[in-house]
Scaffold this active site. Structure first.
Site, PDB file in Angstrom:
ATOM      1  N   VAL A   1      21.403 -32.289 114.602  1.00  0.00           N
ATOM      2  CA  VAL A   1      22.352 -33.232 114.551  1.00  0.00           C
ATOM      3  C   VAL A   1      23.849 -32.481 114.210  1.00  0.00           C
ATOM      4  O   VAL A   1      23.964 -31.499 113.495  1.00  0.00           O
ATOM      5  CB  VAL A   1      22.372 -34.084 113.406  1.00  0.00           C
ATOM      6  CG1 VAL A   1      22.250 -33.622 112.133  1.00  0.00           C
ATOM      7  CG2 VAL A   1      23.355 -35.202 113.553  1.00  0.00           C
TER       8      VAL A   1
ATOM      9  N   ASP B   1      27.027 -33.054 112.573  1.00  0.00           N
ATOM     10  CA  ASP B   1      27.563 -34.073 111.561  1.00  0.00           C
ATOM     11  C   ASP B   1      28.846 -33.720 111.412  1.00  0.00           C
ATOM     12  O   ASP B   1      29.911 -33.772 112.168  1.00  0.00           O
ATOM     13  CB  ASP B   1      26.705 -34.116 110.364  1.00  0.00           C
ATOM     14  CG  ASP B   1      27.149 -35.088 109.752  1.00  0.00           C
ATOM     15  OD1 ASP B   1      28.018 -35.650 109.745  1.00  0.00           O
ATOM     16  OD2 ASP B   1      26.439 -35.170 108.312  1.00  0.00           O
ATOM     17  N   THR B   2      29.216 -32.777 110.401  1.00  0.00           N
ATOM     18  CA  THR B   2      30.423 -32.321 110.040  1.00  0.00           C
ATOM     19  C   THR B   2      31.016 -30.924 110.858  1.00  0.00           C
ATOM     20  O   THR B   2      31.922 -30.573 111.051  1.00  0.00           O
ATOM     21  CB  THR B   2      30.774 -31.974 108.616  1.00  0.00           C
ATOM     22  OG1 THR B   2      29.652 -30.784 108.081  1.00  0.00           O
ATOM     23  CG2 THR B   2      30.477 -33.182 107.896  1.00  0.00           C
TER      24      THR B   2
END
Length: 202
Positions: A122, A124-125
């Protein structure tokens, strides 16, 4: 191993929260079939556009997608381990920590002068990807491309242009929710309907 780059170059002005604490996004449950479907759907584009020589999986989340991708692309698969979140305490580190990196032989044979495709679960940030790509960039690859199963609709710590990523592939774009992958779930072996004990459909 190369010295770590200064992470503050891309740092947020405030501490990054663990995704499970951002409860407003809810939860997205992903199955192994979902993972395989996303990898299979993007593999032709990765082959045609990134023309990778090497797959590099970021452990732990990129290990299984990277192994599935190897089936489609038939390329050498390397792995590194970079940790940012603590899932037990739901805390984040000051910056991602490298736990395991590449040895000199792997760099010489599979990274230097090669088209490297980095795989994670993933985006994400983008903190873990940023740290990994910063370090890989010092090892003189020809190009760096990225594939993630899920990209979250939220602010990132850096753009792919900032990181000089050649190609960026996302299996599926999702909300800023906690994505629960099958390898993150703890099953009770005494339960009647664990994956091992669930009857096959007829």
């Amino acid at each position: 191993m190369a010295q770590l780059c200064a992470f503050t170059q891309f740092g947020f002005s405030q501490k990054i929260q663990h995704p499970k604490k951002r409860v407003q996004g809810g939860k997205i449950v992903v199955s192994y079939n979902d993972v395989h479907r996303l990898v299979a759907a993007k593999a032709p584009a990765m082959q045609a556009e990134a023309k990778p020589d090497t797959i590099l999986a970021i452990g732990g989340g990129g290990l299984i997608p990277g192994r599935i991708l190897r089936t489609y692309l038939d390329l050498p698969l390397l792995s590194v381990s970079v940790s940012f979140y603590n899932d037990s305490t739901l805390e984040t580190k000051a910056e991602p920590q490298v736990i395991q990196w590449l040895d000199d032989a792997s760099v010489d044979n599979y990274i230097k002068g090669k088209n490297v495709l980095v795989v994670d679960d993933v985006d994400d940030t983008r903190s873990t990807l940023t740290k990994t790509i910063q370090l890989l960039g010092k090892l003189q690859p020809k190009t760096l491309s990225v594939f993630v199963l899920h990209g979250k609709n939220r602010d990132k710590i850096a753009t792919m242009d900032d990181l000089r990523v050649s190609k960026y592939f996302v299996g599926e774009q999702v909300s800023d929710a906690w994505v629960e992958y099958p390898w993150d779930i703890k099953f009770d072996p005494r339960a009647k309907n664990t994956p091992r004990n669930t009857p096959s459909p007829t």
